[in-house]
Design a protein around this motif. Structure first.
Motif, PDB file in Angstrom:
ATOM      1  N   CYS A  92     -25.930 -64.873 -74.294  1.00 17.94           N
ATOM      2  CA  CYS A  92     -25.592 -65.579 -75.487  1.00 17.94           C
ATOM      3  C   CYS A  92     -24.999 -64.869 -76.446  1.00 17.94           C
ATOM      4  CB  CYS A  92     -26.683 -66.632 -76.111  1.00 17.94           C
ATOM      5  SG  CYS A  92     -27.198 -67.800 -75.071  1.00 17.94           S
ATOM      6  N   VAL A  93     -25.703 -63.310 -76.777  1.00 19.54           N
ATOM      7  CA  VAL A  93     -25.220 -62.458 -77.790  1.00 19.54           C
ATOM      8  C   VAL A  93     -23.780 -61.964 -77.099  1.00 19.54           C
ATOM      9  CG1 VAL A  93     -25.454 -60.270 -78.442  1.00 19.54           C
ATOM     10  CG2 VAL A  93     -27.526 -61.737 -78.447  1.00 19.54           C
ATOM     11  N   LEU A  94     -23.537 -61.761 -75.931  1.00 20.77           N
ATOM     12  CA  LEU A  94     -22.493 -61.115 -75.558  1.00 20.77           C
ATOM     13  C   LEU A  94     -21.301 -61.967 -75.420  1.00 20.77           C
ATOM     14  CD1 LEU A  94     -23.369 -59.060 -72.374  1.00 20.77           C
ATOM     15  CD2 LEU A  94     -22.674 -58.230 -74.527  1.00 20.77           C
ATOM     16  N   LEU A  95     -21.717 -63.473 -75.295  1.00 19.59           N
ATOM     17  CA  LEU A  95     -20.532 -64.522 -75.262  1.00 19.59           C
ATOM     18  C   LEU A  95     -20.120 -64.635 -76.892  1.00 19.59           C
ATOM     19  CD1 LEU A  95     -22.117 -67.342 -73.105  1.00 19.59           C
ATOM     20  CD2 LEU A  95     -20.018 -65.798 -72.618  1.00 19.59           C
ATOM     21  N   VAL A  96     -21.063 -64.418 -77.881  1.00 22.41           N
ATOM     22  CA  VAL A  96     -20.758 -64.581 -79.250  1.00 22.41           C
ATOM     23  C   VAL A  96     -19.676 -63.278 -79.591  1.00 22.41           C
ATOM     24  CG1 VAL A  96     -21.424 -64.521 -81.491  1.00 22.41           C
ATOM     25  CG2 VAL A  96     -22.428 -66.046 -79.936  1.00 22.41           C
ATOM     26  N   ILE A  97     -20.280 -62.217 -79.320  1.00 24.68           N
ATOM     27  CA  ILE A  97     -19.452 -61.045 -79.433  1.00 24.68           C
ATOM     28  C   ILE A  97     -18.127 -61.033 -78.985  1.00 24.68           C
ATOM     29  CG2 ILE A  97     -19.236 -58.604 -79.295  1.00 24.68           C
ATOM     30  CD1 ILE A  97     -22.476 -58.472 -79.377  1.00 24.68           C
ATOM     31  N   SER A  98     -17.902 -61.553 -77.574  1.00 24.20           N
ATOM     32  CA  SER A  98     -16.810 -61.320 -76.897  1.00 24.20           C
ATOM     33  C   SER A  98     -15.627 -62.211 -77.810  1.00 24.20           C
ATOM     34  CB  SER A  98     -16.825 -61.950 -75.645  1.00 24.20           C
ATOM     35  OG  SER A  98     -17.141 -63.350 -75.648  1.00 24.20           O
ATOM     36  N   GLN A  99     -16.123 -63.083 -78.720  1.00 22.80           N
ATOM     37  CA  GLN A  99     -15.010 -63.934 -79.473  1.00 22.80           C
ATOM     38  C   GLN A  99     -14.795 -63.398 -80.670  1.00 22.80           C
ATOM     39  OE1 GLN A  99     -15.361 -68.478 -78.654  1.00 22.80           O
ATOM     40  NE2 GLN A  99     -17.440 -67.742 -78.363  1.00 22.80           N
ATOM     41  N   LEU A 100     -15.358 -62.050 -80.952  1.00 29.87           N
ATOM     42  CA  LEU A 100     -15.182 -61.439 -82.269  1.00 29.87           C
ATOM     43  C   LEU A 100     -14.656 -60.204 -81.999  1.00 29.87           C
ATOM     44  CD1 LEU A 100     -18.437 -62.464 -83.740  1.00 29.87           C
ATOM     45  CD2 LEU A 100     -16.202 -63.612 -84.315  1.00 29.87           C
ATOM     46  N   THR A 101     -14.528 -59.564 -80.984  1.00 27.52           N
ATOM     47  CA  THR A 101     -14.117 -58.173 -80.744  1.00 27.52           C
ATOM     48  C   THR A 101     -13.322 -58.136 -79.544  1.00 27.52           C
ATOM     49  OG1 THR A 101     -14.522 -55.781 -80.757  1.00 27.52           O
ATOM     50  CG2 THR A 101     -16.355 -57.578 -79.854  1.00 27.52           C
ATOM     51  N   ASN A 102     -12.517 -57.070 -79.368  1.00 27.67           N
ATOM     52  CA  ASN A 102     -11.727 -56.752 -77.940  1.00 27.67           C
ATOM     53  C   ASN A 102     -12.900 -56.243 -76.992  1.00 27.67           C
ATOM     54  OD1 ASN A 102      -9.369 -57.893 -79.212  1.00 27.67           O
ATOM     55  ND2 ASN A 102      -8.972 -55.988 -79.955  1.00 27.67           N
ATOM     56  N   HIS A 103     -13.647 -55.534 -77.564  1.00 28.47           N
ATOM     57  CA  HIS A 103     -14.601 -54.762 -76.445  1.00 28.47           C
ATOM     58  C   HIS A 103     -15.955 -55.151 -76.868  1.00 28.47           C
ATOM     59  CE1 HIS A 103     -11.029 -52.421 -75.739  1.00 28.47           C
ATOM     60  NE2 HIS A 103     -10.880 -52.234 -77.169  1.00 28.47           N
ATOM     61  N   PRO A 104     -16.280 -56.339 -76.294  1.00 26.05           N
ATOM     62  CA  PRO A 104     -17.861 -56.871 -76.570  1.00 26.05           C
ATOM     63  C   PRO A 104     -18.737 -56.026 -75.957  1.00 26.05           C
ATOM     64  CG  PRO A 104     -16.904 -58.196 -74.781  1.00 26.05           C
ATOM     65  CD  PRO A 104     -15.716 -57.506 -75.492  1.00 26.05           C
ATOM     66  N   LEU A 105     -18.936 -55.329 -74.980  1.00 23.09           N
ATOM     67  CA  LEU A 105     -19.940 -54.799 -74.267  1.00 23.09           C
ATOM     68  C   LEU A 105     -20.057 -53.197 -75.177  1.00 23.09           C
ATOM     69  CD1 LEU A 105     -21.967 -54.716 -72.277  1.00 23.09           C
ATOM     70  CD2 LEU A 105     -20.438 -53.812 -70.482  1.00 23.09           C
ATOM     71  N   ILE A 106     -19.081 -52.840 -75.363  1.00 17.55           N
ATOM     72  CA  ILE A 106     -19.056 -51.373 -76.114  1.00 17.55           C
ATOM     73  C   ILE A 106     -19.581 -51.508 -77.467  1.00 17.55           C
ATOM     74  CG2 ILE A 106     -17.732 -49.625 -77.212  1.00 17.55           C
ATOM     75  CD1 ILE A 106     -15.735 -49.729 -74.733  1.00 17.55           C
ATOM     76  N   THR A 107     -19.138 -52.636 -78.217  1.00 11.60           N
ATOM     77  CA  THR A 107     -19.525 -53.174 -79.546  1.00 11.60           C
ATOM     78  C   THR A 107     -21.045 -53.487 -79.375  1.00 11.60           C
ATOM     79  OG1 THR A 107     -17.401 -54.232 -79.963  1.00 11.60           O
ATOM     80  CG2 THR A 107     -19.419 -54.775 -81.314  1.00 11.60           C
ATOM     81  N   ALA A 108     -21.652 -54.012 -78.491  1.00 15.10           N
ATOM     82  CA  ALA A 108     -23.197 -54.407 -78.356  1.00 15.10           C
ATOM     83  C   ALA A 108     -23.893 -53.043 -78.191  1.00 15.10           C
ATOM     84  CB  ALA A 108     -23.324 -55.174 -77.217  1.00 15.10           C
ATOM     85  N   ILE A 109     -23.426 -52.281 -77.374  1.00 15.33           N
ATOM     86  CA  ILE A 109     -24.158 -50.928 -77.068  1.00 15.33           C
ATOM     87  C   ILE A 109     -24.353 -50.019 -78.510  1.00 15.33           C
ATOM     88  CG2 ILE A 109     -24.180 -48.669 -75.785  1.00 15.33           C
ATOM     89  CD1 ILE A 109     -22.866 -50.318 -73.530  1.00 15.33           C
ATOM     90  N   VAL A 110     -22.925 -50.035 -79.063  1.00 14.81           N
ATOM     91  CA  VAL A 110     -22.800 -49.328 -80.379  1.00 14.81           C
ATOM     92  C   VAL A 110     -24.009 -49.773 -81.301  1.00 14.81           C
ATOM     93  CG1 VAL A 110     -21.520 -48.523 -82.238  1.00 14.81           C
ATOM     94  CG2 VAL A 110     -20.672 -48.255 -79.902  1.00 14.81           C
ATOM     95  N   ALA A 111     -24.077 -51.234 -81.458  1.00 13.64           N
ATOM     96  CA  ALA A 111     -24.643 -51.993 -82.560  1.00 13.64           C
ATOM     97  C   ALA A 111     -26.111 -51.680 -82.271  1.00 13.64           C
ATOM     98  CB  ALA A 111     -24.361 -53.297 -82.482  1.00 13.64           C
ATOM     99  N   VAL A 112     -26.613 -51.784 -81.047  1.00 10.18           N
ATOM    100  CA  VAL A 112     -28.063 -51.443 -80.633  1.00 10.18           C
ATOM    101  C   VAL A 112     -28.520 -49.945 -80.841  1.00 10.18           C
ATOM    102  CG1 VAL A 112     -29.617 -51.155 -78.754  1.00 10.18           C
ATOM    103  CG2 VAL A 112     -28.106 -53.171 -78.887  1.00 10.18           C
ATOM    104  N   ILE A 113     -27.345 -49.147 -80.632  1.00 12.93           N
ATOM    105  CA  ILE A 113     -27.758 -47.717 -80.944  1.00 12.93           C
ATOM    106  C   ILE A 113     -27.993 -47.545 -82.513  1.00 12.93           C
ATOM    107  CG2 ILE A 113     -26.836 -45.199 -81.049  1.00 12.93           C
ATOM    108  CD1 ILE A 113     -25.736 -46.038 -78.298  1.00 12.93           C
TER     109      ILE A 113
END
Length: 281
Positions: free
Chosen positions: A186-207
């Motif tokens: 669910c987190v990745l589905l939301v982020i994928s609609q807000l940015t071009n690179h959802p997985l990288i964004t999620a990793i950077v956000a967690v770090i």
């Protein structure tokens, strides 16, 4: 029901890697079996007390011991890889290819479409990888049948009933893994609609969140908590008691994560329904 099946079939057509990757691994297993079967000097011994060595774990009562566990790990990791390939891409691909506008012309709500995607990621993909495990176990059974006596096969639980039980147990394990992946999905589905690179964004956000909370509060509690969430699927895959491992974060924590998943689901639906949302590169 027919609409749901059509949506899932669409995902299978668009993401052929879900079928291709398990097929390639299964083909690799067949080639290995063919190489062993065609060898001129095939030797095989079993270590029980004073005999030679074989890769089955004598202490294990599970199907084929260590080899059966290895088959589990490979099939489970295939599931996790396919999950990470599919979830960050599926909603963004709709907008990039323009298919989102088409689906708005048919009687499929945004909530229903997202449910179909979650079912594909957390039910269909695990079922496909469970077939990979069943196929791998069948290869082990054929090899053992060719090289072992029935008595030795039974002593290492290399039997048809044990293989079936191994497969059913693995499906149960995958169900628990899917439950642990729901908040991440669910987190990745939301982020994928807000940015071009959802997985990288999620990793950077967690770090960044880990570093910030550690600097501000001078404790790693939040960092450990986040690590426990995203490492939980792998821990369940390795665990002897999957449900117990899933609940290791606490019943209240898991309940909160499920409630959070529900909120993110509705947020994701709202984002998908927004015509004016721009995700241009």
């Amino acid at each position: 029901m027919k609409t749901l099946l059509c949506l899932i079939e669409k995902e299978l057509i668009e993401y052929r890697i879900v079928l291709k990757l398990p097929f390639v691994i299964a083909l690799f297993a067949v080639l290995n079996f063919a190489l062993v079967a065609s060898g001129d000097n095939v030797s095989f011994t079993v270590q029980t007390s004073a005999m030679g060595g074989f890769a089955f774990d004598v202490a294990s009562t599970a199907y084929a011991g260590l080899i059966g566990k290895l088959n589990e790990m490979i099939s489970g990791l295939v599931f996790l890889v396919l999950f990470m390939v599919y979830i960050p891409k599926t909603l963004r691909k709709e907008r990039q290819e323009g298919s989102l506008m088409f689906w708005r012309l048919v009687p499929v709500s945004d909530q229903f479409a997202i449910v179909a995607k979650l079912l594909f990621a957390l039910v269909i993909i695990p079922l496909i990888t469970s077939v990979l495990l069943l196929f791998s176990d069948a290869i082990v059974w054929l090899l053992a049948k060719w090289l072992m006596t029935d008595e030795v096969m039974a002593s290492f639980s290399v039997t048809m009933p044990a293989m079936l039980w191994h497969w059913l147990g693995f499906i149960g394990r995958l169900a628990v893994i899917s439950l642990s992946l729901l908040p991440i999905a669910c987190v990745l589905l939301v982020i994928s609609q807000l940015t071009n690179h959802p997985l990288i964004t999620a990793i950077v956000a967690v770090i960044v969140l880990k570093l910030t909370t550690y600097i501000v509060f001078d404790t790693s509690i939040i960092s450990d908590f986040l690590s426990g969430i995203y490492s939980l699927p792998v821990m369940i895959l390795k665990s002897e008691v999957p449900l117990q491992t899933y609940l290791s974060l606490g019943v209240l924590t898991q309940t909160g994560l499920l409630l959070m998943s529900g909120g993110l689901f509705f947020l994701c639906s709202k984002l998908r329904s927004s015509d004016d949302l721009s995700l241009s590169d």
